[in-house]
Design a protein around this motif. Structure first.
Motif, PDB file in Angstrom:
ATOM      1  N   MET A   1       0.851  -1.212   0.000  1.00 32.18           N
ATOM      2  CA  MET A   1       0.000   0.000   0.000  1.00 32.18           C
ATOM      3  C   MET A   1       0.881   1.254   0.000  1.00 32.18           C
ATOM      4  SD  MET A   1      -2.882   1.131   2.774  1.00 32.18           S
ATOM      5  CE  MET A   1      -4.092  -0.142   2.491  1.00 32.18           C
ATOM      6  N   ASN A   2       0.403   2.302  -0.659  1.00 32.33           N
ATOM      7  CA  ASN A   2       1.149   3.558  -0.680  1.00 32.33           C
ATOM      8  C   ASN A   2       1.225   4.173   0.705  1.00 32.33           C
ATOM      9  OD1 ASN A   2       1.548   3.489  -3.452  1.00 32.33           O
ATOM     10  ND2 ASN A   2      -0.399   4.504  -3.859  1.00 32.33           N
ATOM     11  N   ALA A   3       2.328   4.860   0.996  1.00 36.55           N
ATOM     12  CA  ALA A   3       2.488   5.518   2.286  1.00 36.55           C
ATOM     13  C   ALA A   3       1.603   6.752   2.407  1.00 36.55           C
ATOM     14  CB  ALA A   3       3.942   5.890   2.489  1.00 36.55           C
ATOM     15  N   PHE A   4       1.346   7.402   1.268  1.00 39.59           N
ATOM     16  CA  PHE A   4       0.528   8.627   1.269  1.00 39.59           C
ATOM     17  C   PHE A   4      -0.790   8.372   0.557  1.00 39.59           C
ATOM     18  CE2 PHE A   4       4.948  10.006   1.279  1.00 39.59           C
ATOM     19  CZ  PHE A   4       4.954  10.865   2.360  1.00 39.59           C
ATOM     20  N   ARG A   5      -1.862   8.887   1.147  1.00 41.21           N
ATOM     21  CA  ARG A   5      -3.177   8.744   0.502  1.00 41.21           C
ATOM     22  C   ARG A   5      -3.919  10.066   0.598  1.00 41.21           C
ATOM     23  NH1 ARG A   5      -4.956   3.202   0.028  1.00 41.21           N
ATOM     24  NH2 ARG A   5      -7.072   3.999  -0.086  1.00 41.21           N
ATOM     25  N   VAL A   6      -4.645  10.423  -0.467  1.00 40.47           N
ATOM     26  CA  VAL A   6      -5.399  11.667  -0.505  1.00 40.47           C
ATOM     27  C   VAL A   6      -6.891  11.366  -0.356  1.00 40.47           C
ATOM     28  CG1 VAL A   6      -5.631  11.697  -3.032  1.00 40.47           C
ATOM     29  CG2 VAL A   6      -5.620  13.861  -1.779  1.00 40.47           C
ATOM     30  N   GLY A   7      -7.635  12.287   0.233  1.00 43.78           N
ATOM     31  CA  GLY A   7      -9.081  12.114   0.376  1.00 43.78           C
ATOM     32  C   GLY A   7      -9.795  13.416   0.107  1.00 43.78           C
ATOM     33  N   PHE A   8     -11.076  13.308  -0.284  1.00 42.48           N
ATOM     34  CA  PHE A   8     -11.867  14.482  -0.651  1.00 42.48           C
ATOM     35  C   PHE A   8     -13.240  14.403   0.009  1.00 42.48           C
ATOM     36  CE2 PHE A   8     -15.196  16.125  -3.504  1.00 42.48           C
ATOM     37  CZ  PHE A   8     -14.853  17.469  -3.496  1.00 42.48           C
ATOM     38  N   GLY A   9     -13.770  15.557   0.424  1.00 42.45           N
ATOM     39  CA  GLY A   9     -15.117  15.609   0.996  1.00 42.45           C
ATOM     40  C   GLY A   9     -15.913  16.793   0.469  1.00 42.45           C
ATOM     41  N   TYR A  10     -17.226  16.582   0.298  1.00 44.57           N
ATOM     42  CA  TYR A  10     -18.135  17.658  -0.136  1.00 44.57           C
ATOM     43  C   TYR A  10     -19.441  17.483   0.619  1.00 44.57           C
ATOM     44  CZ  TYR A  10     -21.498  20.215  -3.014  1.00 44.57           C
ATOM     45  OH  TYR A  10     -22.498  21.056  -3.433  1.00 44.57           O
ATOM     46  N   ASP A  11     -20.045  18.592   1.050  1.00 46.62           N
ATOM     47  CA  ASP A  11     -21.317  18.508   1.784  1.00 46.62           C
ATOM     48  C   ASP A  11     -22.079  19.827   1.652  1.00 46.62           C
ATOM     49  OD1 ASP A  11     -23.279  17.320   3.404  1.00 46.62           O
ATOM     50  OD2 ASP A  11     -22.303  17.934   5.271  1.00 46.62           O
ATOM     51  N   VAL A  12     -23.390  19.729   1.792  1.00 46.70           N
ATOM     52  CA  VAL A  12     -24.301  20.880   1.730  1.00 46.70           C
ATOM     53  C   VAL A  12     -25.318  20.764   2.853  1.00 46.70           C
ATOM     54  CG1 VAL A  12     -26.132  21.993   0.375  1.00 46.70           C
ATOM     55  CG2 VAL A  12     -24.172  21.014  -0.803  1.00 46.70           C
ATOM     56  N   HIS A  13     -25.652  21.875   3.487  1.00 45.09           N
ATOM     57  CA  HIS A  13     -26.804  21.917   4.395  1.00 45.09           C
ATOM     58  C   HIS A  13     -27.663  23.131   4.087  1.00 45.09           C
ATOM     59  CE1 HIS A  13     -26.156  18.620   7.277  1.00 45.09           C
ATOM     60  NE2 HIS A  13     -24.900  18.738   6.888  1.00 45.09           N
ATOM     61  N   GLN A  14     -28.977  22.951   4.271  1.00 47.59           N
ATOM     62  CA  GLN A  14     -29.907  24.085   4.142  1.00 47.59           C
ATOM     63  C   GLN A  14     -29.729  25.035   5.312  1.00 47.59           C
ATOM     64  OE1 GLN A  14     -34.198  23.460   3.772  1.00 47.59           O
ATOM     65  NE2 GLN A  14     -33.769  21.732   2.402  1.00 47.59           N
ATOM     66  N   LEU A  15     -29.997  26.312   5.060  1.00 48.08           N
ATOM     67  CA  LEU A  15     -30.029  27.308   6.132  1.00 48.08           C
ATOM     68  C   LEU A  15     -31.482  27.687   6.402  1.00 48.08           C
ATOM     69  CD1 LEU A  15     -27.122  29.677   5.020  1.00 48.08           C
ATOM     70  CD2 LEU A  15     -27.098  28.099   6.950  1.00 48.08           C
ATOM     71  N   GLN A  16     -31.835  27.770   7.686  1.00 49.30           N
ATOM     72  CA  GLN A  16     -33.187  28.201   8.061  1.00 49.30           C
ATOM     73  C   GLN A  16     -33.139  29.234   9.170  1.00 49.30           C
ATOM     74  OE1 GLN A  16     -35.766  24.897   9.025  1.00 49.30           O
ATOM     75  NE2 GLN A  16     -35.808  24.181   6.907  1.00 49.30           N
ATOM     76  N   GLU A  17     -34.104  30.153   9.134  1.00 55.41           N
ATOM     77  CA  GLU A  17     -34.226  31.180  10.171  1.00 55.41           C
ATOM     78  C   GLU A  17     -34.402  30.530  11.537  1.00 55.41           C
ATOM     79  OE1 GLU A  17     -34.126  34.471   9.991  1.00 55.41           O
ATOM     80  OE2 GLU A  17     -34.140  34.757   7.802  1.00 55.41           O
ATOM     81  N   GLY A  18     -33.767  31.111  12.542  1.00 57.48           N
ATOM     82  CA  GLY A  18     -34.018  30.697  13.921  1.00 57.48           C
ATOM     83  C   GLY A  18     -33.248  29.472  14.380  1.00 57.48           C
ATOM     84  N   GLN A  19     -32.435  28.871  13.482  1.00 54.84           N
ATOM     85  CA  GLN A  19     -31.621  27.711  13.862  1.00 54.84           C
ATOM     86  C   GLN A  19     -30.284  28.184  14.425  1.00 54.84           C
ATOM     87  OE1 GLN A  19     -31.973  24.255  13.422  1.00 54.84           O
ATOM     88  NE2 GLN A  19     -34.104  24.497  12.804  1.00 54.84           N
ATOM     89  N   ALA A  20     -29.751  27.450  15.381  1.00 62.74           N
ATOM     90  CA  ALA A  20     -28.376  27.720  15.833  1.00 62.74           C
ATOM     91  C   ALA A  20     -27.433  27.364  14.690  1.00 62.74           C
ATOM     92  CB  ALA A  20     -28.056  26.880  17.065  1.00 62.74           C
ATOM     93  N   PHE A  21     -26.415  28.200  14.470  1.00 59.43           N
ATOM     94  CA  PHE A  21     -25.498  27.972  13.350  1.00 59.43           C
ATOM     95  C   PHE A  21     -24.163  27.463  13.876  1.00 59.43           C
ATOM     96  CE2 PHE A  21     -23.801  30.078   9.176  1.00 59.43           C
ATOM     97  CZ  PHE A  21     -23.564  28.818   8.661  1.00 59.43           C
ATOM     98  N   TRP A  22     -23.933  26.154  13.706  1.00 58.25           N
ATOM     99  CA  TRP A  22     -22.663  25.530  14.089  1.00 58.25           C
ATOM    100  C   TRP A  22     -21.819  25.334  12.845  1.00 58.25           C
ATOM    101  CZ3 TRP A  22     -20.879  25.052  18.891  1.00 58.25           C
ATOM    102  CH2 TRP A  22     -21.807  25.219  19.927  1.00 58.25           C
TER     103      TRP A  22
END
Ligand SMILES: [Zn+2]
Length: 161
Positions: A1-22
């Protein structure tokens, strides 16, 4: 196995009024917040997905199902800690993490130092290994219309020993 490995991530969330924003492990003062089964922290989610991808360990939804009531409203930093543990068990250490948050408002740049301190500690790495960037989408698309927040992340991990 290679010593170095690359990874990728993508994500989306809706925004709504009155929600706590973390975002990036911290609370962002805003009229809207991200919506999801967990605390909907899109930055933490893409870091988790990039790390899991780099180690070929599936994705965040595979390990932490949004059907499972035990993850309802959970602090995503707990999930990130679990992911770090999975990588450790698989024999990997983190090289570096580079991420971008896409959000129209509010301005994220002033919050980045606090996010870096917070998440570097959770991940057990130095702040120098964790890059967090922010961009608007020039008022275009769902991000530009303030309907949602998205994020991208790439990571490099190394095989131990
Ligand atoms: Zn998510």
């Amino acid at each position: 196995m290679n010593a170095f490995r690359v990874g990728f991530g993508y994500d989306v969330h809706q925004l709504q009024e009155g929600q706590a924003f973390w975002l990036g492990g911290i609370h962002i003062p805003h009229t809207k917040g991200a919506v999801g089964h967990s605390d909907a922290d899109v930055l933490v989610h893409v870091i988790c997905d990039a790390l899991l991808g780099a180690a070929n360990l599936r994705d965040i939804g595979y390990h932490f199902s949004d059907k499972d009531p035990k993850y309802k409203g959970i602090d995503s930093k707990i999930l990130l800690k679990d992911v770090i543990h999975l990588l450790d068990e698989a024999g990997f250490v983190i090289g570096n993490v580079d991420s971008t948050i896409c959000l129209q408002v509010p301005k994220i740049n002033p919050h980045i130092p606090e996010m870096k301190t917070c998440l570097a500690e959770v991940m057990g790495i130095s702040e120098g290994q964790l890059s967090i960037k922010a961009t608007t989408t020039e008022k275009l698309g769902f991000v530009g219309r303030e309907e949602g927040v998205s994020a991208y992340c790439v990571v490099l991990i190394n095989q131990k020993g």
